[in-house]
Design an enzyme around this catalytic site. Structure first.
Site: not given
Ligand code: ATR
Length: 280
Positions: A68, A101
């Site tokens: 990520k 997210d």
């Protein structure tokens, strides 16, 4: 062969529930020319590993642990990804990497009728998941405090968000201090309580648990965590994190396809997959 391919890269990635969720959505909407698959790419060949799906016409990718942060070197991170310091969704057509997210969390809080504007919200944890949560919560007008086992890491998170997103005011405290802070919502962003350690809780047994608060636990395996049980035992309301998983995925789905995601189908697919593993 499906014309429009998307997928998730990670290492390992076989445990990912994203293929089940997205492929269920494609099936429900009769999007027969779409396919979501998963690719295990070791960290040392991330650049090369990205080239493969790009050259084979993939529309985009989800990105999971451990890529990520590293992937930010190879895509154009948008404002959200830069602020959070991590990319979880890439669109190859634009070369842009974003992070869904925070929005996934906020959308699921809203879907569950959990208010955050002008409310005191306690974030447990200071890793990547916590950074996304603090970013989203602060921007949505919550009064945020952070508790983490390693306090230094929580302070660093606050510093980072001040620098990357101009977010001021998130405070760091101990769990004892948090117990009397008067929050209405606790969000668990640690991995404590995650399968196969379902009896563990980030709210250390022995520190009085606040009565009547809401707990949102990003852990969704098991569906009813020890923290959620503590909360309910003290007259509170507990919500597990499966909805956040579905909604962060739904945002990526819409970005790639331009089609409104069938959120209930995606949630049902996730529940089914967990039940199959005996963790529903
Ligand atoms: P993610 O990117 O999913 O947030 P991470 O960066 O590894 O994952 O962060 C994990 C979080 O869970 C951290 O807040 C970590 O606390 P530390 O910063 O002190 O390591 C927390 N965590 C993990 N195991 C824990 C445990 N046994 N007790 C308390 N906190 C724990």
């Amino acid at each position: 062969m499906a014309r429009n391919r998307v997928g998730v890269i990670g290492f390992p990635v076989e445990h990912s529930l994203s293929p089940v969720m997205h492929n269920a959505a494609f099936a429900a909407l009769c999007m027969d020319d779409w396919l979501y698959d998963c690719m295990a790419i070791p960290p040392d060949i991330l650049r090369l590993g990205l080239r493969e799906p790009m050259q084979h016409g993939y529309i985009g990718l989800n990105v999971t642990v451990p890529h990520k942060e590293a992937i930010m070197n190879f895509v154009r991170a948008d404002e959200t990804a830069k602020a959070i310091g991590a990319v979880n969704t890439v669109d190859f057509r634009t070369g842009i990497g974003t992070n869904t997210d925070a929005a996934g969390l906020l959308n699921d809080l809203a879907a569950n009728g959990i208010e955050i504007a002008d409310r005191r919200v306690l974030v447990l944890g200071a890793g990547g998941a916590a950074r996304a949560a603090v970013y989203g919560l602060a921007r949505a007008g919550a009064d945020v405090a952070i508790v983490n086992r390693t306090m230094k890491r929580a302070r660093r998170l606050v510093e980072q968000l001040r620098y990357t997103a101009d977010i001021d005011g998130a405070q760091v405290m101990t769990l004892d201090e948090a117990a009397t802070w008067g929050m209405s919502l606790i969000i668990n962003c640690t991995s404590v309580g995650l399968h196969p350690h379902p009896t563990q809780s980030p709210w250390i047994f022995g520190v009085p648990f606040p009565a009547g608060v809401t707990v949102y636990d990003m852990v969704y395996r098991p569906a009813n965590t020890a923290l959620m049980q503590q909360c309910v035992a003290h007259g509170g309301r507990a919500v597990g994190g499966l909805g956040m998983l579905a909604r962060q995925g739904a945002i990526a789905f819409e970005l790639w396809t331009g089609v409104e995601p069938p959120i209930e189908v995606m949630l049902a697919a996730l529940r089914g997959a967990l039940e199959e593993k005996g963790e529903g």
